[in-house]
Structures are given as structure tokens and as C-alpha cells.
Design a protein around this motif. Sequence first.
Motif, PDB file in Angstrom:
ATOM      1  N   ARG A  72       6.893   5.216  19.171  1.00 18.60           N
ATOM      2  CA  ARG A  72       6.256   4.986  17.881  1.00 18.60           C
ATOM      3  C   ARG A  72       5.167   6.020  17.720  1.00 18.60           C
ATOM      4  NH1 ARG A  72       2.197   1.692  15.706  1.00 18.60           N
ATOM      5  NH2 ARG A  72       1.875   0.601  17.671  1.00 18.60           N
ATOM      6  N   ILE A  73       5.165   6.680  16.582  1.00 22.91           N
ATOM      7  CA  ILE A  73       4.174   7.716  16.303  1.00 22.91           C
ATOM      8  C   ILE A  73       3.138   7.143  15.352  1.00 22.91           C
ATOM      9  CG2 ILE A  73       3.808  10.011  15.323  1.00 22.91           C
ATOM     10  CD1 ILE A  73       6.738  10.636  16.182  1.00 22.91           C
ATOM     11  N   ASP A  74       1.908   7.038  15.845  1.00 21.74           N
ATOM     12  CA  ASP A  74       0.789   6.599  15.023  1.00 21.74           C
ATOM     13  C   ASP A  74       0.273   7.851  14.323  1.00 21.74           C
ATOM     14  OD1 ASP A  74      -1.928   6.156  14.166  1.00 21.74           O
ATOM     15  OD2 ASP A  74      -1.936   4.355  15.421  1.00 21.74           O
ATOM     16  N   GLU A  75       0.576   7.969  13.039  1.00 13.46           N
ATOM     17  CA  GLU A  75       0.273   9.189  12.286  1.00 13.46           C
ATOM     18  C   GLU A  75      -1.208   9.553  12.331  1.00 13.46           C
ATOM     19  OE1 GLU A  75       0.906  11.135   7.835  1.00 13.46           O
ATOM     20  OE2 GLU A  75       1.834   9.215   8.312  1.00 13.46           O
ATOM     21  N   GLU A  76      -2.075   8.575  12.211  1.00 11.35           N
ATOM     22  CA  GLU A  76      -3.518   8.867  12.228  1.00 11.35           C
ATOM     23  C   GLU A  76      -3.951   9.446  13.568  1.00 11.35           C
ATOM     24  OE1 GLU A  76      -5.892   5.553  10.981  1.00 11.35           O
ATOM     25  OE2 GLU A  76      -4.555   5.131   9.292  1.00 11.35           O
ATOM     26  N   GLU A  77      -3.476   8.857  14.641  1.00 15.18           N
ATOM     27  CA  GLU A  77      -3.873   9.294  15.980  1.00 15.18           C
ATOM     28  C   GLU A  77      -3.155  10.576  16.406  1.00 15.18           C
ATOM     29  OE1 GLU A  77      -4.138   7.367  20.445  1.00 15.18           O
ATOM     30  OE2 GLU A  77      -3.728   6.053  18.745  1.00 15.18           O
ATOM     31  N   PHE A  78      -1.871  10.691  16.048  1.00 16.15           N
ATOM     32  CA  PHE A  78      -1.075  11.852  16.443  1.00 16.15           C
ATOM     33  C   PHE A  78      -1.402  13.076  15.586  1.00 16.15           C
ATOM     34  CE2 PHE A  78       2.872  14.410  16.480  1.00 16.15           C
ATOM     35  CZ  PHE A  78       3.035  14.578  17.847  1.00 16.15           C
ATOM     36  N   GLY A  79      -1.722  12.818  14.315  1.00 15.83           N
ATOM     37  CA  GLY A  79      -2.047  13.912  13.413  1.00 15.83           C
ATOM     38  C   GLY A  79      -0.876  14.406  12.582  1.00 15.83           C
ATOM     39  N   TYR A  99      14.382   5.263  13.544  1.00 15.45           N
ATOM     40  CA  TYR A  99      14.862   3.922  13.810  1.00 15.45           C
ATOM     41  C   TYR A  99      14.165   2.917  12.903  1.00 15.45           C
ATOM     42  CZ  TYR A  99      17.716   0.946  16.655  1.00 15.45           C
ATOM     43  OH  TYR A  99      18.702   0.103  17.071  1.00 15.45           O
ATOM     44  N   PHE A 100      14.858   1.844  12.562  1.00 12.81           N
ATOM     45  CA  PHE A 100      14.392   0.846  11.598  1.00 12.81           C
ATOM     46  C   PHE A 100      14.065   1.501  10.263  1.00 12.81           C
ATOM     47  CE2 PHE A 100      12.919  -1.016  15.725  1.00 12.81           C
ATOM     48  CZ  PHE A 100      13.872  -1.996  15.782  1.00 12.81           C
ATOM     49  N   HIS A 101      14.854   2.483   9.892  1.00 11.72           N
ATOM     50  CA  HIS A 101      14.600   3.221   8.657  1.00 11.72           C
ATOM     51  C   HIS A 101      15.905   3.406   7.905  1.00 11.72           C
ATOM     52  CE1 HIS A 101      12.695   6.066   5.960  1.00 11.72           C
ATOM     53  NE2 HIS A 101      13.764   6.805   6.107  1.00 11.72           N
ATOM     54  N   PRO A 102      15.951   3.055   6.681  1.00 14.54           N
ATOM     55  CA  PRO A 102      14.922   2.312   5.945  1.00 14.54           C
ATOM     56  C   PRO A 102      14.943   0.840   6.343  1.00 14.54           C
ATOM     57  CG  PRO A 102      16.811   2.701   4.535  1.00 14.54           C
ATOM     58  CD  PRO A 102      17.095   3.401   5.839  1.00 14.54           C
ATOM     59  N   LEU A 103      13.821   0.185   6.138  1.00 15.67           N
ATOM     60  CA  LEU A 103      13.780  -1.256   6.366  1.00 15.67           C
ATOM     61  C   LEU A 103      14.728  -1.937   5.385  1.00 15.67           C
ATOM     62  CD1 LEU A 103       9.962  -2.020   6.690  1.00 15.67           C
ATOM     63  CD2 LEU A 103      11.636  -1.828   8.523  1.00 15.67           C
ATOM     64  N   ARG A 111      15.203  -4.942  -2.984  1.00 14.70           N
ATOM     65  CA  ARG A 111      13.853  -4.624  -3.465  1.00 14.70           C
ATOM     66  C   ARG A 111      13.305  -5.609  -4.481  1.00 14.70           C
ATOM     67  NH1 ARG A 111      14.799   1.404  -4.589  1.00 14.70           N
ATOM     68  NH2 ARG A 111      14.980   2.081  -2.460  1.00 14.70           N
ATOM     69  N   HIS A 112      14.168  -6.207  -5.269  1.00 13.67           N
ATOM     70  CA  HIS A 112      13.735  -7.124  -6.325  1.00 13.67           C
ATOM     71  C   HIS A 112      13.256  -8.471  -5.776  1.00 13.67           C
ATOM     72  CE1 HIS A 112      17.796  -8.530  -5.523  1.00 13.67           C
ATOM     73  NE2 HIS A 112      17.449  -9.681  -6.085  1.00 13.67           N
ATOM     74  N   LEU A 113      13.557  -8.779  -4.526  1.00 14.50           N
ATOM     75  CA  LEU A 113      13.185 -10.071  -3.955  1.00 14.50           C
ATOM     76  C   LEU A 113      11.687 -10.130  -3.660  1.00 14.50           C
ATOM     77  CD1 LEU A 113      16.127 -10.468  -1.428  1.00 14.50           C
ATOM     78  CD2 LEU A 113      15.886 -11.580  -3.656  1.00 14.50           C
ATOM     79  N   PRO A 114      11.048 -11.235  -3.962  1.00  7.55           N
ATOM     80  CA  PRO A 114       9.612 -11.355  -3.663  1.00  7.55           C
ATOM     81  C   PRO A 114       9.311 -11.126  -2.179  1.00  7.55           C
ATOM     82  CG  PRO A 114      10.341 -13.175  -5.051  1.00  7.55           C
ATOM     83  CD  PRO A 114      11.579 -12.411  -4.654  1.00  7.55           C
ATOM     84  N   SER A 115      10.219 -11.553  -1.300  1.00  2.00           N
ATOM     85  CA  SER A 115       9.997 -11.388   0.141  1.00  2.00           C
ATOM     86  C   SER A 115      10.059  -9.927   0.572  1.00  2.00           C
ATOM     87  CB  SER A 115      11.028 -12.200   0.928  1.00  2.00           C
ATOM     88  OG  SER A 115      12.338 -11.768   0.601  1.00  2.00           O
ATOM     89  N   ALA A 116      10.602  -9.052  -0.263  1.00  2.00           N
ATOM     90  CA  ALA A 116      10.712  -7.629   0.068  1.00  2.00           C
ATOM     91  C   ALA A 116       9.507  -6.827  -0.413  1.00  2.00           C
ATOM     92  CB  ALA A 116      11.989  -7.055  -0.548  1.00  2.00           C
ATOM     93  N   ASP A 117       8.609  -7.460  -1.117  1.00  2.00           N
ATOM     94  CA  ASP A 117       7.425  -6.759  -1.619  1.00  2.00           C
ATOM     95  C   ASP A 117       6.661  -6.135  -0.450  1.00  2.00           C
ATOM     96  OD1 ASP A 117       4.893  -6.020  -2.614  1.00  2.00           O
ATOM     97  OD2 ASP A 117       4.947  -7.619  -4.125  1.00  2.00           O
ATOM     98  N   PRO A 118       6.403  -4.827  -0.476  1.00  2.00           N
ATOM     99  CA  PRO A 118       5.688  -4.161   0.626  1.00  2.00           C
ATOM    100  C   PRO A 118       4.343  -4.810   0.957  1.00  2.00           C
ATOM    101  CG  PRO A 118       6.600  -2.524  -0.856  1.00  2.00           C
ATOM    102  CD  PRO A 118       6.824  -3.870  -1.500  1.00  2.00           C
ATOM    103  N   LYS A 119       3.701  -5.462  -0.026  1.00  2.00           N
ATOM    104  CA  LYS A 119       2.431  -6.156   0.251  1.00  2.00           C
ATOM    105  C   LYS A 119       2.620  -7.301   1.240  1.00  2.00           C
ATOM    106  CE  LYS A 119       1.710  -6.736  -4.041  1.00  2.00           C
ATOM    107  NZ  LYS A 119       1.398  -7.061  -5.393  1.00  2.00           N
ATOM    108  N   ASN A 120       3.832  -7.839   1.280  1.00  2.00           N
ATOM    109  CA  ASN A 120       4.131  -8.940   2.203  1.00  2.00           C
ATOM    110  C   ASN A 120       4.529  -8.448   3.592  1.00  2.00           C
ATOM    111  OD1 ASN A 120       3.700 -10.871   0.210  1.00  2.00           O
ATOM    112  ND2 ASN A 120       5.826 -10.752  -0.493  1.00  2.00           N
ATOM    113  N   LEU A 121       4.758  -7.163   3.722  1.00  2.00           N
ATOM    114  CA  LEU A 121       5.295  -6.622   4.976  1.00  2.00           C
ATOM    115  C   LEU A 121       4.519  -5.396   5.456  1.00  2.00           C
ATOM    116  CD1 LEU A 121       8.993  -6.797   3.736  1.00  2.00           C
ATOM    117  CD2 LEU A 121       7.909  -8.384   5.346  1.00  2.00           C
ATOM    118  N   LYS A 126       4.545  -0.242   8.331  1.00  2.00           N
ATOM    119  CA  LYS A 126       3.832   0.727   9.168  1.00  2.00           C
ATOM    120  C   LYS A 126       4.653   1.082  10.404  1.00  2.00           C
ATOM    121  CE  LYS A 126      -0.308   1.795  11.683  1.00  2.00           C
ATOM    122  NZ  LYS A 126      -1.667   1.556  11.998  1.00  2.00           N
ATOM    123  N   ILE A 127       5.149   0.072  11.090  1.00  2.00           N
ATOM    124  CA  ILE A 127       5.947   0.311  12.299  1.00  2.00           C
ATOM    125  C   ILE A 127       7.235   1.036  11.918  1.00  2.00           C
ATOM    126  CG2 ILE A 127       7.198  -0.772  14.211  1.00  2.00           C
ATOM    127  CD1 ILE A 127       4.230  -1.194  14.553  1.00  2.00           C
ATOM    128  N   GLY A 128       7.900   0.569  10.870  1.00  2.00           N
ATOM    129  CA  GLY A 128       9.164   1.179  10.444  1.00  2.00           C
ATOM    130  C   GLY A 128       9.026   2.641  10.090  1.00  2.00           C
TER     131      GLY A 128
END
Length: 158
Positions: A72-79, A99-103, A111-121, A126-128
Motif C-alpha cells: 500500500r502506497i501512502d501518497e502523503e508519506e511516499f510523495g 488491486y481493489f481498483h476500481p472499487l 454509483r447511484h446507490l446510497p451505500s456507494a456514496d464516497p462519503k460513506n466509504l 483511500k486504501i483502494g
Amino acid sequence: NEEEVIEVGINGKMNELQAAMGLAVLEHIEEERQKRAIIKHTYIENLKDIPGIKLMPDLPGVRSSYQYFAIRIDEEEFGRSRDYVYEELKKYNIFTRKYFHPLCSNFECYRHLPSADPKNLPIANKIGNGVLSMPFYGELTQEDVKRIAEIVRWINEH
């Protein structure tokens, strides 16, 4: 393509030829697992101190299949972003997989499902956006793994 899923499908149902091939390679599984265990150890030793590279821990009581070696690449830390690293490695003929892309939640059909809203995930997104599956097969040499790690380190430093 590897970036776009346009409709729901399945991931299964091998045909007879695939099944026969699977049976033929069963006797080689343990040998392949042992080779991959060495490769995994080499990756860990050569990537563990690179800032922003997160390695997946071994869990007690779990016997790994050694199917993938993902970082897993942490963009902030890795640059740099995972996508940047992915593209840079391709320039060296090192082919990884996002990997895990796209979620699944980002598929057009969900995408239209409320459970798919990025605010909920937020964590899943971030991990994906940071997981990269590295080259990982029994015939990969330790020298190749060290070279891959050197290039990742170079990307981090430049």
C-alpha cells in the motif's frame, strides 16, 4: 479494460481445459509456495524501510496462499501516488496491478446507490487508491525483486 467495469458480471466457471490444467499443476503447488515465500521475504527486506510503503503483516494462525504480494502506497508519506508508481514501473517493463481498483462502489452500475456514496466509504477509497500488487511468481529471481525495490526507492527519492 483494467480501469473500467461497464456492467455486472461473474468471476468464475472455468471450462474443461482450465480444470484439467488446474489438476495437472496441483502437484507443484507446495514447490511454488516455497519459492514465493522466499520472494515475499526478499520484497519485505528490500521495501520495509521506504517511507510510505506499507506492507501487509502476516497474521498468526493464517497459512498464506502466496497468491499476491501487495503493498500500500501512502501518497502523503511516499510523495507520489500509487498510479504514478504504477506508470513509472511500466517504463522499466515492470508490470503491476492496481488491486481493489476500481472499487465495486465506483462501478457505473452501483454509483447511484446510497451505500456507494464516497462519503460513506472514505477508508475503502483511500486504501483502494493505494494498493499495488507487485510481480509475484515462482520464477521471479531475488535479483529481480531487489531491482524492483531499488526502482521503487528511486521513485520515492526523486
